[in-house]
Design a protein around this motif. Structure first.
Motif, PDB file in Angstrom:
ATOM      1  N   TYR A   1      -8.425   9.810  40.480  1.00 31.72           N
ATOM      2  CA  TYR A   1      -8.716   9.450  41.871  1.00 31.72           C
ATOM      3  C   TYR A   1      -7.462   9.542  42.737  1.00 31.72           C
ATOM      4  N   GLU A   2      -6.347   9.070  42.204  1.00 32.78           N
ATOM      5  CA  GLU A   2      -5.088   9.159  42.954  1.00 32.78           C
ATOM      6  C   GLU A   2      -4.699  10.614  43.188  1.00 32.78           C
ATOM      7  N   GLU A   3      -4.971  11.463  42.190  1.00 33.36           N
ATOM      8  CA  GLU A   3      -4.715  12.895  42.338  1.00 33.36           C
ATOM      9  C   GLU A   3      -5.602  13.485  43.432  1.00 33.36           C
ATOM     10  N   ALA A   4      -6.876  13.056  43.447  1.00 33.20           N
ATOM     11  CA  ALA A   4      -7.802  13.530  44.484  1.00 33.20           C
ATOM     12  C   ALA A   4      -7.365  13.044  45.861  1.00 33.20           C
ATOM     13  N   CYS A   5      -6.878  11.805  45.940  1.00 33.36           N
ATOM     14  CA  CYS A   5      -6.396  11.261  47.224  1.00 33.36           C
ATOM     15  C   CYS A   5      -5.244  12.095  47.775  1.00 33.36           C
ATOM     16  N   SER A   6      -4.359  12.522  46.884  1.00 32.40           N
ATOM     17  CA  SER A   6      -3.180  13.287  47.318  1.00 32.40           C
ATOM     18  C   SER A   6      -3.560  14.661  47.852  1.00 32.40           C
ATOM     19  N   LYS A   7      -4.769  15.126  47.497  1.00 30.53           N
ATOM     20  CA  LYS A   7      -5.208  16.445  47.939  1.00 30.53           C
ATOM     21  C   LYS A   7      -5.995  16.404  49.243  1.00 30.53           C
ATOM     22  N   GLN A   8      -6.211  15.184  49.767  1.00 27.48           N
ATOM     23  CA  GLN A   8      -6.985  15.068  50.997  1.00 27.48           C
ATOM     24  C   GLN A   8      -6.094  15.288  52.219  1.00 27.48           C
ATOM     25  N   LEU A   9      -6.639  16.008  53.196  1.00 35.90           N
ATOM     26  CA  LEU A   9      -5.915  16.254  54.442  1.00 35.90           C
ATOM     27  C   LEU A   9      -6.034  15.027  55.329  1.00 35.90           C
ATOM     28  N   THR A  10      -4.904  14.446  55.664  1.00 35.06           N
ATOM     29  CA  THR A  10      -4.883  13.254  56.516  1.00 35.06           C
ATOM     30  C   THR A  10      -3.821  13.422  57.597  1.00 35.06           C
ATOM     31  N   GLY A  11      -3.811  12.490  58.543  1.00 37.44           N
ATOM     32  CA  GLY A  11      -2.810  12.536  59.609  1.00 37.44           C
ATOM     33  C   GLY A  11      -3.099  13.637  60.608  1.00 37.44           C
ATOM     34  N   LYS A  12      -2.036  14.248  61.121  1.00 35.34           N
ATOM     35  CA  LYS A  12      -2.175  15.322  62.106  1.00 35.34           C
ATOM     36  C   LYS A  12      -2.598  16.624  61.430  1.00 35.34           C
ATOM     37  N   ALA A  13      -3.557  17.297  62.021  1.00 36.38           N
ATOM     38  CA  ALA A  13      -3.982  18.597  61.495  1.00 36.38           C
ATOM     39  C   ALA A  13      -2.881  19.624  61.735  1.00 36.38           C
ATOM     40  N   PRO A  14      -2.524  20.425  60.730  1.00 38.68           N
ATOM     41  CA  PRO A  14      -1.474  21.437  60.906  1.00 38.68           C
ATOM     42  C   PRO A  14      -1.858  22.460  61.978  1.00 38.68           C
ATOM     43  N   ASP A  15      -0.913  22.755  62.849  1.00 38.11           N
ATOM     44  CA  ASP A  15      -1.167  23.775  63.866  1.00 38.11           C
ATOM     45  C   ASP A  15      -1.204  25.147  63.195  1.00 38.11           C
ATOM     46  N   PHE A  16      -1.845  26.090  63.842  1.00 41.04           N
ATOM     47  CA  PHE A  16      -1.913  27.447  63.306  1.00 41.04           C
ATOM     48  C   PHE A  16      -1.999  28.445  64.450  1.00 41.04           C
ATOM     49  N   THR A  17      -1.660  29.672  64.135  1.00 39.00           N
ATOM     50  CA  THR A  17      -1.844  30.804  65.051  1.00 39.00           C
ATOM     51  C   THR A  17      -2.524  31.900  64.259  1.00 39.00           C
TER      52      THR A  17
ATOM     53  N   SER B   1       2.162  31.192  57.075  1.00 38.44           N
ATOM     54  CA  SER B   1       1.708  30.505  55.853  1.00 38.44           C
ATOM     55  C   SER B   1       0.211  30.695  55.748  1.00 38.44           C
ATOM     56  N   ASP B   2      -0.327  30.386  54.560  1.00 40.26           N
ATOM     57  CA  ASP B   2      -1.768  30.464  54.343  1.00 40.26           C
ATOM     58  C   ASP B   2      -2.401  29.202  54.924  1.00 40.26           C
ATOM     59  N   THR B   3      -3.189  29.361  55.965  1.00 38.43           N
ATOM     60  CA  THR B   3      -3.778  28.207  56.652  1.00 38.43           C
ATOM     61  C   THR B   3      -4.673  27.389  55.732  1.00 38.43           C
ATOM     62  N   SER B   4      -5.373  28.041  54.807  1.00 34.28           N
ATOM     63  CA  SER B   4      -6.230  27.294  53.885  1.00 34.28           C
ATOM     64  C   SER B   4      -5.398  26.395  52.974  1.00 34.28           C
ATOM     65  N   ASP B   5      -4.192  26.844  52.609  1.00 32.66           N
ATOM     66  CA  ASP B   5      -3.293  25.994  51.819  1.00 32.66           C
ATOM     67  C   ASP B   5      -2.764  24.842  52.667  1.00 32.66           C
ATOM     68  N   ASP B   6      -2.422  25.137  53.917  1.00 33.48           N
ATOM     69  CA  ASP B   6      -1.928  24.101  54.824  1.00 33.48           C
ATOM     70  C   ASP B   6      -2.954  22.983  54.992  1.00 33.48           C
ATOM     71  N   TYR B   7      -4.239  23.358  54.947  1.00 32.58           N
ATOM     72  CA  TYR B   7      -5.321  22.389  55.130  1.00 32.58           C
ATOM     73  C   TYR B   7      -5.867  21.856  53.796  1.00 32.58           C
ATOM     74  N   LYS B   8      -5.189  22.182  52.696  1.00 34.25           N
ATOM     75  CA  LYS B   8      -5.540  21.676  51.364  1.00 34.25           C
ATOM     76  C   LYS B   8      -6.986  22.005  50.990  1.00 34.25           C
ATOM     77  N   VAL B   9      -7.434  23.199  51.340  1.00 29.38           N
ATOM     78  CA  VAL B   9      -8.797  23.612  51.034  1.00 29.38           C
ATOM     79  C   VAL B   9      -8.910  23.970  49.549  1.00 29.38           C
ATOM     80  N   GLU B  10      -9.818  23.292  48.850  1.00 31.88           N
ATOM     81  CA  GLU B  10     -10.051  23.566  47.429  1.00 31.88           C
ATOM     82  C   GLU B  10     -11.395  24.234  47.194  1.00 31.88           C
ATOM     83  N   PHE B  11     -12.377  23.884  48.019  1.00 31.36           N
ATOM     84  CA  PHE B  11     -13.721  24.430  47.868  1.00 31.36           C
ATOM     85  C   PHE B  11     -14.178  25.031  49.191  1.00 31.36           C
ATOM     86  N   LEU B  12     -15.021  26.036  49.094  1.00 33.75           N
ATOM     87  CA  LEU B  12     -15.641  26.626  50.273  1.00 33.75           C
ATOM     88  C   LEU B  12     -17.145  26.382  50.212  1.00 33.75           C
TER      89      LEU B  12
END
Length: 359
Positions: free
Chosen positions: A216-232, A319-330
């Motif tokens: 569960y702690e590992e899953a928590c660390s993978k969640q996107l929280t706080g400010k959303a990363p900016d992207f272009t 950078s890879d935006t999906s990595d920045d947003y911690k995307v694991e599943f689609l």
């Protein structure tokens, strides 16, 4: 003192001898080729065997032992599947339940309570399997959409049934074991995983509970929280779009790919809700994880989404935006607040409406 010691030792021995026993009997099909049944302390490697029983030529067997009062697993040769057994004092019978087995008892206790939950979970699982078979066989898109909606409802119901079972054994070793044994389901949906941890409660310290909390702690660390990363990122015409362009409005970001069938289903669902999202003042952006632009454009032409479409581009974004947003599943969707904070992951319409109205 010696006489007193002997007297006390006698009391202890009497106490030990008063611990009850269980007896488990059953008859396996003659074609099962099972020669032995056994009780294990856990699934997989590293399990200890607490009892063994030989299967007779007619398929019958008997297991006897001390009432362990802990959740065990009945093994039968190389047969797969999970058969729970909580051996309290008394007699138990292995019975075939459809394609599966269950250990039943005439007494009220942990096993009977557990069986009640397992039967509901099994019924839900069977209903989903039947529905998915119908989905594979139908070619009518309208019928398929209805079946998908029913499948989604059954999946949510299955999660609720699982959590009800865990909660019924709250603050016990059993609750932690049930969470661990269903990690493949819980690990897919962080919200459901969080509900499972809450349902599990604060049971006794155990190796199982420690492993569950580590996951569960590992899953928590993978969640996107706080400010959303900016992207272009570029849109379908090559125009660059930034997250910061949407400052001051609620934004729903959908990460998807053309090869992901659930993603395509999600697009159709979003199209139905799009007018309501606009009424709420929620903008939608889709970010494709496709590696080939042609595949992405083909999917857009087929699905005709009405909202802004972007594609991951490491050269432009850095950078890879999906990595920045911690995307694991689609697909994975994020609801972003007007000031750029991540409000929720994979929200439903009710949750989106609640955030907007309370915001």
């Amino acid at each position: 003192m010696k006489i007193i010691y002997i007297f006390l030792l006698g009391i202890v021995c009497v106490s030990c001898s008063s611990i009850g026993n269980y007896e488990l009997t059953g008859v396996l099909p003659e074609n099962s080729k099972v020669t032995e049944v056994y009780l294990l302390t856990q699934e997989g490697k590293g399990a200890d065997t607490l009892a063994r029983g030989q299967v007779k030529p007619n398929g019958s067997f008997t297991l006897k032992g001390k009432a362990e009062k802990c959740l065990l697993y009945l093994g039968m040769g190389k047969r797969g599947g999970r058969i729970y057994f909580y051996p309290e004092e008394g007699n138990y019978q292995l019975e075939k339940m459809g394609d599966d087995y269950q250990i039943v008892t005439g007494r009220n206790g942990v096993q009977a309570k557990l069986n009640g939950h397992l039967q509901k979970v099994k019924m839900n699982s069977d209903a989903r399997m039947n529905l998915q078979q119908q989905m594979r066989q139908t070619g009518n898109e309208e019928v398929l959409d209805g079946l998908r909606k029913e499948n989604e409802q059954l999946w949510k119901q299955g999660n609720d049934l699982l959590l009800e079972m865990v909660a019924d054994f709250r603050n016990t070793d059993i609750a932690a074991i049930l969470v661990q044994d269903n990690m493949w389901t819980l690990g897919y949906d962080f919200k459901v995983f969080t509900r499972a941890i809450e349902a599990m409660g604060n049971g006794p310290v155990s190796e199982v509970k420690e492993k569950v909390m580590e996951k569960y702690e590992e899953a928590c660390s993978k969640q996107l929280t706080g400010k959303a990363p900016d992207f272009t990122l570029p849109d379908a015409k090559g125009k660059k779009v930034k997250l910061s362009d949407y400052k001051g409005t609620y934004l729903l970001i959908d990460f998807w790919a053309s090869w992901c069938q659930p993603c395509r289903v999600k697009i159709r669902k979003l199209k139905k809700h799009y007018s309501r999202l606009q009424e709420l003042g929620v903008e939608v952006i889709a970010i494709s994880c496709d590696q080939k632009k042609a595949d992405w454009l083909k999917a857009l032409d087929e699905d005709q989404p009405m909202w802004k479409q972007l594609i991951v581009d490491i050269d432009i974004n850095g950078s890879d935006t999906s990595d920045d947003y911690k995307v694991e599943f689609l697909p994975t969707l994020y609801l972003i607040s007007p000031d750029g904070a991540v409000l929720d992951t994979n929200p439903g319409m009710e949750e989106i409406e609640t955030f907007v109205k309370e915001g």
